[in-house]
Design a protein around this motif. Structure first.
Motif, PDB file in Angstrom:
ATOM      1  N   PHE A 125       0.773  -1.198  -0.026  1.00 50.63           N
ATOM      2  CA  PHE A 125       0.106   0.083  -0.073  1.00 50.63           C
ATOM      3  C   PHE A 125       0.742   1.379   0.098  1.00 50.63           C
ATOM      4  N   MET A 126       2.036   1.039   0.807  1.00 50.01           N
ATOM      5  CA  MET A 126       2.791   2.342   0.834  1.00 50.01           C
ATOM      6  C   MET A 126       3.561   2.587  -0.497  1.00 50.01           C
ATOM      7  N   LEU A 127       3.979   1.482  -1.207  1.00 44.22           N
ATOM      8  CA  LEU A 127       4.376   1.813  -2.683  1.00 44.22           C
ATOM      9  C   LEU A 127       3.374   2.248  -3.650  1.00 44.22           C
ATOM     10  N   GLY A 128       2.166   1.868  -3.410  1.00 47.84           N
ATOM     11  CA  GLY A 128       1.333   2.193  -4.341  1.00 47.84           C
ATOM     12  C   GLY A 128       0.645   3.691  -4.288  1.00 47.84           C
ATOM     13  N   CYS A 129       0.677   4.109  -2.903  1.00 48.89           N
ATOM     14  CA  CYS A 129       0.208   5.413  -2.708  1.00 48.89           C
ATOM     15  C   CYS A 129       1.520   6.261  -3.074  1.00 48.89           C
ATOM     16  N   MET A 130       2.629   5.934  -2.937  1.00 46.61           N
ATOM     17  CA  MET A 130       3.699   6.635  -3.278  1.00 46.61           C
ATOM     18  C   MET A 130       3.862   7.339  -4.757  1.00 46.61           C
ATOM     19  N   PHE A 131       3.561   6.271  -5.771  1.00 48.31           N
ATOM     20  CA  PHE A 131       3.319   6.523  -7.135  1.00 48.31           C
ATOM     21  C   PHE A 131       1.984   6.808  -7.569  1.00 48.31           C
ATOM     22  N   PHE A 132       1.130   7.022  -6.667  1.00 46.17           N
ATOM     23  CA  PHE A 132      -0.370   7.383  -7.213  1.00 46.17           C
ATOM     24  C   PHE A 132      -0.507   9.060  -7.128  1.00 46.17           C
ATOM     25  N   LYS A 136      -5.739  13.143  -7.631  1.00 46.62           N
ATOM     26  CA  LYS A 136      -6.879  12.650  -8.189  1.00 46.62           C
ATOM     27  C   LYS A 136      -7.932  12.390  -6.989  1.00 46.62           C
ATOM     28  N   ILE A 137      -7.475  12.396  -5.786  1.00 40.79           N
ATOM     29  CA  ILE A 137      -8.152  12.306  -4.727  1.00 40.79           C
ATOM     30  C   ILE A 137      -9.050  13.183  -4.526  1.00 40.79           C
ATOM     31  N   LYS A 138      -8.606  14.317  -4.527  1.00 41.94           N
ATOM     32  CA  LYS A 138      -9.465  15.786  -4.429  1.00 41.94           C
ATOM     33  C   LYS A 138     -10.721  15.836  -4.802  1.00 41.94           C
ATOM     34  N   LYS A 139     -11.058  15.363  -6.207  1.00 44.75           N
ATOM     35  CA  LYS A 139     -12.565  15.314  -6.668  1.00 44.75           C
ATOM     36  C   LYS A 139     -13.346  14.291  -5.781  1.00 44.75           C
ATOM     37  N   TYR A 140     -12.662  13.281  -5.007  1.00 50.10           N
ATOM     38  CA  TYR A 140     -13.661  12.318  -4.393  1.00 50.10           C
ATOM     39  C   TYR A 140     -13.762  12.795  -2.909  1.00 50.10           C
ATOM     40  N   SER A 141     -13.440  14.093  -2.561  1.00 52.43           N
ATOM     41  CA  SER A 141     -13.427  14.439  -1.114  1.00 52.43           C
ATOM     42  C   SER A 141     -14.677  14.154  -0.486  1.00 52.43           C
ATOM     43  N   TRP A 142     -15.914  14.673  -1.409  1.00 51.48           N
ATOM     44  CA  TRP A 142     -17.113  14.539  -0.491  1.00 51.48           C
ATOM     45  C   TRP A 142     -17.468  12.860  -0.487  1.00 51.48           C
TER      46      TRP A 142
END
Length: 425
Positions: A125-132, A136-142
Protein backbone atom coordinates in the motif's frame (compact mmCIF):
# COMPACT_ATOMS: atom_id res chain seq x y z
CA UNK A 1 6.42 29.89 -39.04
CA UNK A 2 3.41 27.59 -39.51
CA UNK A 3 1.39 26.02 -36.69
CA UNK A 4 2.75 22.60 -37.75
CA UNK A 5 6.32 23.80 -37.22
CA UNK A 6 5.76 25.05 -33.67
CA UNK A 7 3.89 21.84 -32.87
CA UNK A 8 6.87 19.86 -34.14
CA UNK A 9 9.16 21.95 -31.93
CA UNK A 10 6.96 21.28 -28.88
CA UNK A 11 6.86 17.56 -29.68
CA UNK A 12 10.67 17.45 -29.70
CA UNK A 13 10.78 19.25 -26.34
CA UNK A 14 8.27 16.85 -24.75
CA UNK A 15 10.20 13.80 -26.00
CA UNK A 16 12.86 14.60 -23.40
CA UNK A 17 10.44 15.17 -20.49
CA UNK A 18 9.65 11.93 -18.65
CA UNK A 19 6.75 13.32 -16.61
CA UNK A 20 3.99 12.96 -19.22
CA UNK A 21 1.39 14.69 -17.04
CA UNK A 22 3.43 17.89 -17.42
CA UNK A 23 3.49 17.85 -21.22
CA UNK A 24 0.26 19.83 -21.52
CA UNK A 25 1.34 22.49 -19.01
CA UNK A 26 4.78 22.89 -20.59
CA UNK A 27 3.34 23.08 -24.10
CA UNK A 28 0.94 25.76 -22.90
CA UNK A 29 3.78 27.70 -21.29
CA UNK A 30 6.05 27.51 -24.35
CA UNK A 31 3.20 28.42 -26.70
CA UNK A 32 2.58 31.51 -24.57
CA UNK A 33 6.26 32.53 -24.79
CA UNK A 34 6.25 31.84 -28.52
CA UNK A 35 3.17 34.04 -29.06
CA UNK A 36 4.70 36.91 -27.05
CA UNK A 37 8.04 36.74 -28.89
CA UNK A 38 6.33 36.53 -32.28
CA UNK A 39 4.21 39.57 -31.48
CA UNK A 40 7.32 41.54 -30.44
CA UNK A 41 9.23 40.67 -33.63
CA UNK A 42 6.25 41.56 -35.84
CA UNK A 43 6.04 44.88 -34.01
CA UNK A 44 9.72 45.44 -34.88
CA UNK A 45 8.91 45.14 -38.59
CA UNK A 46 9.53 41.44 -39.33
CA UNK A 47 7.16 39.34 -41.38
CA UNK A 48 5.06 36.73 -39.60
CA UNK A 49 7.23 33.88 -40.93
CA UNK A 50 10.48 35.62 -39.95
CA UNK A 51 9.05 36.47 -36.52
CA UNK A 52 8.11 32.81 -35.98
CA UNK A 53 11.61 31.57 -36.86
CA UNK A 54 13.28 34.16 -34.63
CA UNK A 55 10.92 33.32 -31.76
CA UNK A 56 11.75 29.59 -32.01
CA UNK A 57 15.44 30.39 -32.19
CA UNK A 58 15.16 32.48 -29.01
CA UNK A 59 13.27 29.71 -27.24
CA UNK A 60 16.36 27.53 -27.68
CA UNK A 61 17.28 24.12 -28.97
CA UNK A 62 14.34 21.76 -28.31
CA UNK A 63 16.63 19.00 -26.98
CA UNK A 64 18.32 21.32 -24.50
CA UNK A 65 15.01 22.89 -23.49
CA UNK A 66 13.41 19.47 -22.97
CA UNK A 67 16.33 18.19 -20.89
CA UNK A 68 16.26 21.38 -18.85
CA UNK A 69 12.57 20.97 -18.06
CA UNK A 70 13.12 17.28 -17.26
CA UNK A 71 15.89 18.12 -14.83
CA UNK A 72 13.73 20.60 -12.92
CA UNK A 73 10.32 18.92 -13.25
CA UNK A 74 10.93 15.28 -12.41
CA UNK A 75 9.76 12.97 -9.63
CA UNK A 76 11.99 13.12 -6.56
CA UNK A 77 12.08 10.71 -3.67
CA UNK A 78 12.89 11.71 -0.11
CA UNK A 79 15.34 8.87 0.46
CA UNK A 80 16.10 10.11 3.95
CA UNK A 81 12.45 9.62 4.94
CA UNK A 82 12.31 6.28 3.09
CA UNK A 83 15.39 5.16 5.03
CA UNK A 84 13.86 6.09 8.38
CA UNK A 85 10.64 4.26 7.54
CA UNK A 86 12.78 1.29 6.48
CA UNK A 87 14.57 1.26 9.86
CA UNK A 88 11.20 1.50 11.64
CA UNK A 89 9.94 -1.45 9.58
CA UNK A 90 13.11 -3.34 10.57
CA UNK A 91 12.34 -2.69 14.23
CA UNK A 92 8.78 -3.87 13.57
CA UNK A 93 10.15 -7.16 12.21
CA UNK A 94 12.19 -7.56 15.41
CA UNK A 95 9.06 -6.92 17.48
CA UNK A 96 7.12 -9.53 15.53
CA UNK A 97 9.84 -12.11 16.15
CA UNK A 98 10.35 -11.17 19.80
CA UNK A 99 6.69 -10.90 20.82
CA UNK A 100 5.85 -14.22 19.14
CA UNK A 101 7.97 -15.94 21.84
CA UNK A 102 6.03 -14.40 24.73
CA UNK A 103 3.39 -16.64 26.32
CA UNK A 104 1.02 -13.72 26.98
CA UNK A 105 1.28 -12.60 23.35
CA UNK A 106 0.58 -16.08 21.99
CA UNK A 107 -2.59 -16.26 24.11
CA UNK A 108 -4.19 -13.01 22.93
CA UNK A 109 -2.58 -11.76 19.71
CA UNK A 110 -2.51 -12.84 16.07
CA UNK A 111 0.09 -15.40 14.91
CA UNK A 112 3.42 -13.97 13.83
CA UNK A 113 2.97 -15.09 10.22
CA UNK A 114 -0.28 -13.11 10.01
CA UNK A 115 1.55 -10.00 11.25
CA UNK A 116 4.19 -10.53 8.58
CA UNK A 117 1.36 -10.71 6.05
CA UNK A 118 -0.06 -7.40 7.37
CA UNK A 119 3.41 -5.87 7.08
CA UNK A 120 3.74 -7.06 3.49
CA UNK A 121 0.29 -5.65 2.61
CA UNK A 122 1.20 -2.36 4.31
CA UNK A 123 4.43 -2.03 2.31
CA UNK A 124 2.51 -2.73 -0.91
CA UNK A 125 0.00 0.00 0.00
CA UNK A 126 2.84 2.38 0.81
CA UNK A 127 4.49 1.84 -2.58
CA UNK A 128 1.15 2.12 -4.35
CA UNK A 129 0.31 5.42 -2.63
CA UNK A 130 3.82 6.70 -3.27
CA UNK A 131 3.44 6.37 -7.04
CA UNK A 132 -0.23 7.39 -7.09
CA UNK A 133 -1.14 10.93 -8.19
CA UNK A 134 -2.63 12.24 -4.95
CA UNK A 135 -4.38 15.11 -6.79
CA UNK A 136 -6.91 12.60 -8.13
CA UNK A 137 -8.22 12.14 -4.57
CA UNK A 138 -9.42 15.74 -4.39
CA UNK A 139 -12.47 15.27 -6.61
CA UNK A 140 -13.62 12.40 -4.38
CA UNK A 141 -13.39 14.45 -1.17
CA UNK A 142 -17.14 14.48 -0.55
CA UNK A 143 -17.33 10.76 -1.33
CA UNK A 144 -14.70 10.03 1.34
CA UNK A 145 -16.44 12.30 3.85
CA UNK A 146 -19.93 10.85 3.37
CA UNK A 147 -18.51 7.31 3.22
CA UNK A 148 -16.82 7.84 6.59
CA UNK A 149 -20.07 9.03 8.18
CA UNK A 150 -22.00 6.08 6.73
CA UNK A 151 -19.34 3.68 8.03
CA UNK A 152 -19.67 5.07 11.54
CA UNK A 153 -23.49 4.98 11.40
CA UNK A 154 -23.42 1.38 10.18
CA UNK A 155 -21.07 0.19 12.93
CA UNK A 156 -23.12 2.01 15.60
CA UNK A 157 -26.27 0.35 14.21
CA UNK A 158 -24.69 -3.13 14.28
CA UNK A 159 -23.72 -2.52 17.95
CA UNK A 160 -20.38 -4.34 17.71
CA UNK A 161 -17.94 -2.63 20.05
CA UNK A 162 -14.64 -3.29 21.81
CA UNK A 163 -13.87 -1.17 24.89
CA UNK A 164 -16.75 1.13 23.91
CA UNK A 165 -15.46 1.86 20.41
CA UNK A 166 -17.50 0.71 17.36
CA UNK A 167 -15.92 -2.07 15.32
CA UNK A 168 -16.76 -3.56 11.97
CA UNK A 169 -16.90 -7.35 11.80
CA UNK A 170 -15.66 -8.93 8.58
CA UNK A 171 -15.55 -12.68 9.13
CA UNK A 172 -12.96 -13.40 11.84
CA UNK A 173 -11.55 -9.86 11.65
CA UNK A 174 -12.58 -6.86 13.78
CA UNK A 175 -11.78 -3.48 12.24
CA UNK A 176 -11.93 -0.19 14.15
CA UNK A 177 -14.51 1.92 12.33
CA UNK A 178 -13.32 5.17 13.90
CA UNK A 179 -9.71 4.57 12.86
CA UNK A 180 -10.67 4.16 9.20
CA UNK A 181 -13.24 6.97 9.42
CA UNK A 182 -10.69 9.39 10.92
CA UNK A 183 -8.40 9.00 7.90
CA UNK A 184 -11.32 9.30 5.48
CA UNK A 185 -12.73 12.39 7.22
CA UNK A 186 -9.41 14.23 7.40
CA UNK A 187 -8.46 13.48 3.79
CA UNK A 188 -11.98 14.36 2.64
CA UNK A 189 -12.05 17.65 4.57
CA UNK A 190 -8.67 18.66 3.09
CA UNK A 191 -10.32 18.63 -0.33
CA UNK A 192 -13.65 20.08 0.80
CA UNK A 193 -12.14 23.23 2.32
CA UNK A 194 -10.17 23.77 -0.91
CA UNK A 195 -13.17 23.42 -3.21
CA UNK A 196 -15.56 26.23 -2.18
CA UNK A 197 -19.05 26.64 -3.58
CA UNK A 198 -19.99 29.68 -5.68
CA UNK A 199 -22.44 31.03 -3.10
CA UNK A 200 -20.28 32.35 -0.24
CA UNK A 201 -23.01 32.24 2.42
CA UNK A 202 -23.98 28.67 1.61
CA UNK A 203 -20.30 27.74 1.32
CA UNK A 204 -19.55 28.95 4.88
CA UNK A 205 -22.54 27.06 6.26
CA UNK A 206 -21.63 23.84 4.40
CA UNK A 207 -18.00 23.98 5.52
CA UNK A 208 -18.93 24.53 9.14
CA UNK A 209 -21.45 21.70 9.10
CA UNK A 210 -18.92 19.41 7.40
CA UNK A 211 -16.41 20.09 10.16
CA UNK A 212 -18.86 19.89 13.07
CA UNK A 213 -21.09 16.91 12.14
CA UNK A 214 -18.41 14.23 12.83
CA UNK A 215 -18.15 15.49 16.43
CA UNK A 216 -21.68 14.22 17.06
CA UNK A 217 -20.57 10.67 16.26
CA UNK A 218 -17.26 10.91 18.10
CA UNK A 219 -19.02 12.13 21.25
CA UNK A 220 -21.21 9.01 21.25
CA UNK A 221 -18.19 6.73 21.79
CA UNK A 222 -16.00 6.09 24.80
CA UNK A 223 -12.90 5.98 22.60
CA UNK A 224 -11.52 9.32 23.76
CA UNK A 225 -8.00 8.44 22.57
CA UNK A 226 -9.07 8.14 18.93
CA UNK A 227 -11.15 11.28 19.36
CA UNK A 228 -8.09 13.16 20.65
CA UNK A 229 -5.92 12.06 17.73
CA UNK A 230 -8.61 13.07 15.23
CA UNK A 231 -9.01 16.43 16.98
CA UNK A 232 -5.27 17.18 16.62
CA UNK A 233 -5.43 16.39 12.90
CA UNK A 234 -8.58 18.48 12.44
CA UNK A 235 -7.21 21.51 14.30
CA UNK A 236 -4.04 21.36 12.20
CA UNK A 237 -6.18 21.27 9.05
CA UNK A 238 -8.28 24.25 10.17
CA UNK A 239 -5.27 26.33 11.19
CA UNK A 240 -3.58 26.01 7.80
CA UNK A 241 -6.73 25.97 5.64
CA UNK A 242 -7.84 29.29 4.11
CA UNK A 243 -10.42 31.30 6.09
CA UNK A 244 -10.81 28.67 8.82
CA UNK A 245 -9.20 30.43 11.79
CA UNK A 246 -12.57 31.44 13.31
CA UNK A 247 -13.77 27.84 13.28
CA UNK A 248 -10.41 26.75 14.73
CA UNK A 249 -10.80 29.15 17.67
CA UNK A 250 -14.47 28.18 18.08
CA UNK A 251 -13.69 24.46 18.42
CA UNK A 252 -10.96 25.11 20.97
CA UNK A 253 -13.31 27.42 22.87
CA UNK A 254 -16.09 24.81 22.95
CA UNK A 255 -13.71 22.16 24.29
CA UNK A 256 -12.43 24.51 26.99
CA UNK A 257 -16.01 25.28 28.02
CA UNK A 258 -16.83 21.55 28.15
CA UNK A 259 -13.76 20.91 30.30
CA UNK A 260 -14.79 23.68 32.69
CA UNK A 261 -18.33 22.27 32.93
CA UNK A 262 -16.94 18.79 33.56
CA UNK A 263 -14.62 20.17 36.22
CA UNK A 264 -17.46 21.88 38.13
CA UNK A 265 -19.84 18.91 37.82
CA UNK A 266 -17.29 16.38 39.06
CA UNK A 267 -15.04 18.66 41.09
CA UNK A 268 -14.69 16.35 44.10
CA UNK A 269 -13.90 13.30 41.97
CA UNK A 270 -11.29 15.18 39.93
CA UNK A 271 -9.65 16.61 43.07
CA UNK A 272 -9.42 13.17 44.65
CA UNK A 273 -8.11 11.67 41.43
CA UNK A 274 -5.45 14.36 41.09
CA UNK A 275 -4.43 13.95 44.73
CA UNK A 276 -3.92 10.25 44.13
CA UNK A 277 -1.93 10.96 40.97
CA UNK A 278 0.25 13.56 42.70
CA UNK A 279 0.92 11.40 45.76
CA UNK A 280 1.29 8.07 43.93
CA UNK A 281 2.49 7.39 40.43
CA UNK A 282 -0.05 5.76 38.10
CA UNK A 283 0.20 1.93 38.36
CA UNK A 284 0.59 1.54 34.60
CA UNK A 285 3.36 4.12 34.50
CA UNK A 286 5.03 2.60 37.57
CA UNK A 287 5.10 -0.86 35.94
CA UNK A 288 6.43 0.59 32.70
CA UNK A 289 9.21 2.56 34.42
CA UNK A 290 10.19 -0.44 36.53
CA UNK A 291 10.50 -2.58 33.43
CA UNK A 292 12.60 0.08 31.68
CA UNK A 293 14.90 0.58 34.70
CA UNK A 294 15.62 -3.14 34.86
CA UNK A 295 16.28 -3.50 31.13
CA UNK A 296 19.97 -2.59 31.13
CA UNK A 297 22.04 -1.41 28.19
CA UNK A 298 21.35 -4.44 26.00
CA UNK A 299 17.98 -5.70 27.28
CA UNK A 300 16.85 -9.15 28.34
CA UNK A 301 16.05 -10.65 24.95
CA UNK A 302 12.89 -12.46 23.89
CA UNK A 303 10.52 -14.70 25.81
CA UNK A 304 11.38 -13.47 29.32
CA UNK A 305 9.00 -10.55 29.91
CA UNK A 306 7.38 -11.00 33.34
CA UNK A 307 6.20 -7.52 34.36
CA UNK A 308 2.47 -6.89 34.71
CA UNK A 309 2.04 -4.12 32.15
CA UNK A 310 -1.36 -4.22 30.39
CA UNK A 311 -1.37 -3.54 26.66
CA UNK A 312 2.37 -4.21 26.58
CA UNK A 313 2.27 -5.20 22.89
CA UNK A 314 0.07 -2.28 21.80
CA UNK A 315 0.05 0.97 23.80
CA UNK A 316 3.23 0.17 25.77
CA UNK A 317 5.19 -1.45 22.96
CA UNK A 318 8.04 1.03 23.58
CA UNK A 319 8.41 -0.41 27.10
CA UNK A 320 8.66 -3.93 25.70
CA UNK A 321 11.09 -2.75 23.02
CA UNK A 322 13.51 -1.40 25.66
CA UNK A 323 13.03 -4.44 27.92
CA UNK A 324 13.89 -6.80 25.07
CA UNK A 325 16.64 -4.85 23.24
CA UNK A 326 17.94 -2.37 25.84
CA UNK A 327 18.39 1.30 26.65
CA UNK A 328 20.66 2.04 23.71
CA UNK A 329 18.18 0.66 21.16
CA UNK A 330 15.38 2.54 22.95
CA UNK A 331 17.29 5.81 22.66
CA UNK A 332 17.91 5.15 18.96
CA UNK A 333 14.20 4.44 18.41
CA UNK A 334 13.14 7.60 20.27
CA UNK A 335 15.52 9.77 18.21
CA UNK A 336 14.30 8.02 15.05
CA UNK A 337 10.64 8.78 15.85
CA UNK A 338 11.38 12.43 16.67
CA UNK A 339 13.39 12.86 13.46
CA UNK A 340 10.67 11.13 11.46
CA UNK A 341 7.98 13.51 12.72
CA UNK A 342 10.17 16.56 12.00
CA UNK A 343 10.83 15.35 8.45
CA UNK A 344 7.14 14.77 7.81
CA UNK A 345 6.46 18.44 8.53
CA UNK A 346 9.49 19.51 6.47
CA UNK A 347 7.90 17.90 3.42
CA UNK A 348 4.90 20.22 3.79
CA UNK A 349 7.21 23.25 3.70
CA UNK A 350 8.73 22.07 0.41
CA UNK A 351 5.37 21.29 -1.20
CA UNK A 352 4.07 23.90 -3.68
CA UNK A 353 0.59 22.56 -4.26
CA UNK A 354 -1.78 23.98 -1.62
CA UNK A 355 -3.85 20.76 -1.51
CA UNK A 356 -0.72 18.62 -1.12
CA UNK A 357 0.61 20.95 1.57
CA UNK A 358 -2.65 20.77 3.56
CA UNK A 359 -2.78 16.98 3.22
CA UNK A 360 0.81 16.63 4.41
CA UNK A 361 0.35 18.94 7.41
CA UNK A 362 -2.88 17.24 8.50
CA UNK A 363 -1.63 13.66 8.12
CA UNK A 364 1.76 14.52 9.67
CA UNK A 365 0.01 15.89 12.77
CA UNK A 366 -2.28 12.85 12.89
CA UNK A 367 0.64 10.41 12.60
CA UNK A 368 2.97 12.49 14.74
CA UNK A 369 0.73 12.28 17.81
CA UNK A 370 0.67 8.49 17.52
CA UNK A 371 4.39 8.15 16.88
CA UNK A 372 5.40 10.17 19.95
CA UNK A 373 2.62 9.53 22.45
CA UNK A 374 3.49 5.87 23.14
CA UNK A 375 7.19 6.41 23.96
CA UNK A 376 6.46 9.50 26.09
CA UNK A 377 3.72 7.57 27.89
CA UNK A 378 6.05 4.64 28.57
CA UNK A 379 8.59 7.07 30.08
CA UNK A 380 5.94 8.55 32.38
CA UNK A 381 6.03 12.00 30.77
CA UNK A 382 2.34 12.05 29.79
CA UNK A 383 -0.77 10.22 31.10
CA UNK A 384 -1.59 6.70 29.85
CA UNK A 385 -4.01 6.50 26.92
CA UNK A 386 -5.11 3.95 24.37
CA UNK A 387 -2.81 5.22 21.61
CA UNK A 388 -0.69 2.69 19.76
CA UNK A 389 2.65 3.37 18.08
CA UNK A 390 2.29 3.08 14.28
CA UNK A 391 4.04 0.12 12.61
CA UNK A 392 5.56 -1.19 15.87
CA UNK A 393 2.42 -2.06 17.82
CA UNK A 394 0.40 -5.21 17.37
CA UNK A 395 -2.58 -4.63 15.04
CA UNK A 396 -3.03 -5.17 11.32
CA UNK A 397 -5.28 -2.23 10.45
CA UNK A 398 -3.10 0.46 12.07
CA UNK A 399 -0.01 -1.05 10.47
CA UNK A 400 -1.50 -0.98 6.96
CA UNK A 401 -3.05 2.49 7.30
CA UNK A 402 0.12 4.00 8.78
CA UNK A 403 2.32 2.66 5.98
CA UNK A 404 -0.23 3.79 3.37
CA UNK A 405 -0.19 7.29 4.91
CA UNK A 406 3.61 7.38 4.80
CA UNK A 407 3.35 6.39 1.14
CA UNK A 408 0.86 9.16 0.42
CA UNK A 409 3.15 11.76 2.02
CA UNK A 410 6.13 10.40 0.06
CA UNK A 411 4.01 10.63 -3.09
CA UNK A 412 3.22 14.27 -2.38
CA UNK A 413 6.93 15.00 -1.98
CA UNK A 414 7.70 13.00 -5.12
CA UNK A 415 5.45 15.30 -7.16
CA UNK A 416 6.40 18.59 -5.53
CA UNK A 417 8.39 19.67 -8.63
CA UNK A 418 5.79 18.37 -11.08
CA UNK A 419 3.32 21.05 -10.02
CA UNK A 420 3.60 24.34 -11.88
CA UNK A 421 3.43 27.13 -9.23
CA UNK A 422 1.84 29.46 -11.81
CA UNK A 423 -0.98 27.05 -12.61
CA UNK A 424 -1.65 25.87 -9.01
CA UNK A 425 -3.13 28.59 -6.86
Amino acid sequence: MSKESIESYLDQVCQHIKAKELHGVIRQELEGHYAELTHDYIADGHTEEEAGKLAVKQLGDPVDVGKGFNKVHRPKTDWWLVGMIGVLVGFAVLMILYTSTEKYYMMYAAPYYLRFFYLFIGICFMLGCMFFDYRKIKKYSWHLYIGALLLIVFTIYTKVSINGSPYLRIGPFSISAYTIASYMLLIGLCGIVQHPLHNQKINKLVLRLAVLIPFIFFWTTLDLSQYGIYLVGLLTLLWFAPKMKVLFVSIIGVHLILLCILFFIRMNYIKNHLNVRWSNIDPLTASSLKSIRESGMWGHGAGVFKHKVPDIFTNFIFTYFIHAIGWLAGAVLLVLLLTLVVNLFKISIRTRDSYGKLLTLTLSAYLGVQLLYGPLMSLGLIPPAGITTPILSVGGLNLILSLATFGLILGIYRRKDLINPIIVK
